[in-house]
Design a protein around this motif. Structure first.
Motif, PDB file in Angstrom:
ATOM      1  N   ASP A 171      -6.958   4.544  -0.209  1.00  0.00           N
ATOM      2  CA  ASP A 171      -7.600   3.600  -1.123  1.00  0.00           C
ATOM      3  C   ASP A 171      -7.377   4.046  -2.562  1.00  0.00           C
ATOM      4  O   ASP A 171      -6.816   5.108  -2.823  1.00  0.00           O
ATOM      5  CB  ASP A 171      -9.085   3.436  -0.799  1.00  0.00           C
ATOM      6  CG  ASP A 171      -9.880   4.729  -0.891  1.00  0.00           C
ATOM      7  OD1 ASP A 171      -9.589   5.567  -1.777  1.00  0.00           O
ATOM      8  OD2 ASP A 171     -10.808   4.903  -0.096  1.00  0.00           O
ATOM      9  N   GLN A 203      -9.698   8.798   9.906  1.00  0.00           N
ATOM     10  CA  GLN A 203      -9.763   9.639   8.708  1.00  0.00           C
ATOM     11  C   GLN A 203      -9.552  11.122   8.970  1.00  0.00           C
ATOM     12  O   GLN A 203     -10.292  11.979   8.494  1.00  0.00           O
ATOM     13  CB  GLN A 203     -11.062   9.394   7.954  1.00  0.00           C
ATOM     14  CG  GLN A 203     -11.157   7.989   7.439  1.00  0.00           C
ATOM     15  CD  GLN A 203     -12.311   7.766   6.483  1.00  0.00           C
ATOM     16  OE1 GLN A 203     -13.195   8.598   6.337  1.00  0.00           O
ATOM     17  NE2 GLN A 203     -12.299   6.631   5.821  1.00  0.00           N
ATOM     18  N   ILE A 227      -9.027  -0.712   1.434  1.00  0.00           N
ATOM     19  CA  ILE A 227      -8.242   0.255   2.203  1.00  0.00           C
ATOM     20  C   ILE A 227      -6.916  -0.384   2.588  1.00  0.00           C
ATOM     21  O   ILE A 227      -6.871  -1.544   3.002  1.00  0.00           O
ATOM     22  CB  ILE A 227      -9.008   0.694   3.460  1.00  0.00           C
ATOM     23  CG1 ILE A 227     -10.253   1.477   3.045  1.00  0.00           C
ATOM     24  CG2 ILE A 227      -8.122   1.519   4.388  1.00  0.00           C
ATOM     25  CD1 ILE A 227     -11.183   1.806   4.191  1.00  0.00           C
ATOM     26  N   THR A 228      -5.852   0.384   2.448  1.00  0.00           N
ATOM     27  CA  THR A 228      -4.511  -0.043   2.829  1.00  0.00           C
ATOM     28  C   THR A 228      -4.000   0.924   3.891  1.00  0.00           C
ATOM     29  O   THR A 228      -4.165   2.135   3.745  1.00  0.00           O
ATOM     30  CB  THR A 228      -3.560  -0.005   1.619  1.00  0.00           C
ATOM     31  OG1 THR A 228      -4.064  -0.868   0.601  1.00  0.00           O
ATOM     32  CG2 THR A 228      -2.155  -0.425   2.003  1.00  0.00           C
ATOM     33  N   CYS A 229      -3.385   0.405   4.957  1.00  0.00           N
ATOM     34  CA  CYS A 229      -2.825   1.252   6.027  1.00  0.00           C
ATOM     35  C   CYS A 229      -1.380   0.859   6.309  1.00  0.00           C
ATOM     36  O   CYS A 229      -1.015  -0.309   6.204  1.00  0.00           O
ATOM     37  CB  CYS A 229      -3.613   1.097   7.314  1.00  0.00           C
ATOM     38  SG  CYS A 229      -5.296   1.717   7.246  1.00  0.00           S
ATOM     39  N   GLY A 269      -0.699   0.230  -2.091  1.00  0.00           N
ATOM     40  CA  GLY A 269      -2.080  -0.073  -2.436  1.00  0.00           C
ATOM     41  C   GLY A 269      -2.192  -1.025  -3.605  1.00  0.00           C
ATOM     42  O   GLY A 269      -1.194  -1.390  -4.239  1.00  0.00           O
ATOM     43  N   CYS A 314      -3.463   5.859   5.905  1.00  0.00           N
ATOM     44  CA  CYS A 314      -4.310   4.903   5.196  1.00  0.00           C
ATOM     45  C   CYS A 314      -4.786   5.536   3.897  1.00  0.00           C
ATOM     46  O   CYS A 314      -4.787   6.753   3.753  1.00  0.00           O
ATOM     47  CB  CYS A 314      -5.541   4.527   6.024  1.00  0.00           C
ATOM     48  SG  CYS A 314      -5.179   3.724   7.594  1.00  0.00           S
ATOM     49  N   TRP A 348      -8.547  13.807   5.585  1.00  0.00           N
ATOM     50  CA  TRP A 348      -8.868  13.074   4.357  1.00  0.00           C
ATOM     51  C   TRP A 348      -8.611  13.951   3.126  1.00  0.00           C
ATOM     52  O   TRP A 348      -9.021  15.097   3.079  1.00  0.00           O
ATOM     53  CB  TRP A 348     -10.329  12.646   4.430  1.00  0.00           C
ATOM     54  CG  TRP A 348     -10.818  11.775   3.322  1.00  0.00           C
ATOM     55  CD1 TRP A 348     -10.823  10.420   3.312  1.00  0.00           C
ATOM     56  CD2 TRP A 348     -11.412  12.179   2.094  1.00  0.00           C
ATOM     57  NE1 TRP A 348     -11.381   9.960   2.144  1.00  0.00           N
ATOM     58  CE2 TRP A 348     -11.754  11.024   1.382  1.00  0.00           C
ATOM     59  CE3 TRP A 348     -11.682  13.408   1.517  1.00  0.00           C
ATOM     60  CZ2 TRP A 348     -12.340  11.056   0.132  1.00  0.00           C
ATOM     61  CZ3 TRP A 348     -12.268  13.452   0.263  1.00  0.00           C
ATOM     62  CH2 TRP A 348     -12.594  12.277  -0.403  1.00  0.00           C
TER      63      TRP A 348
END
Length: 138
Positions: free
Chosen positions: A125, A95, A132-134, A48, A123, A98
């Motif tokens: 953040d 998600q 957002i990073t995946c 991230g 994913c 989460w």
């Protein structure tokens, strides 16, 4: 007598509304029975904007594979989740599981069934309203 009927009707309406709100807020997917975070190995990692690692971890094999997301090197307020796809990543259940770091630098999601041709990715953040990073699909 009229007061009792009015009160009973009001309580009934409130109970019905409460039940409907509960159903509307229920998650669309649930962690698979028999999945856990034991004996996991990291199969994908993405980093991230603040250097935290988002990992996709798996355990098991074949039709009893489970996957979950984990943040490492994070900070309070960061989030992680997993997305699951049954059609090669064209559409997905977003998600799942989460989770937010409340203290420390790591947290993981629940484990989700990852078998029968499903793909998973992790994913996350750096906090609300951040990029957002995946990971790549696995």
């Amino acid at each position: 007598m009229r007061m009792k009927k009015t009160t009973t009707a009001a309580i009934g309406a409130a109970a019905l509304l409460s039940g409907l709100l509960t159903l509307a807020g229920a998650p669309a997917a649930h962690a698979a029975d028999g999945c856990n975070n034991d004996n996991g190995r990291t199969v994908r990692t993405a980093f991230g904007g603040k250097g935290q690692g988002f990992e996709l971890r798996v355990n098991g094999s074949g039709n009893s594979t489970c996957a979950w997301g984990r943040i490492v090197g994070g900070a309070p307020g960061m989030h992680v989740w997993v997305d699951r796809s049954s059609d090669g990543g064209r559409t997905w259940e977003p998600q799942l599981g989460w989770a937010e770091i409340s203290s420390g630098g790591s947290i993981w999601t629940e484990a989700w069934r990852d078998s029968n041709g499903r793909l998973m990715r992790a994913c996350g953040d750096s906090g609300y309203n951040t990029a957002i990073t995946c990971t790549t699909w696995y």
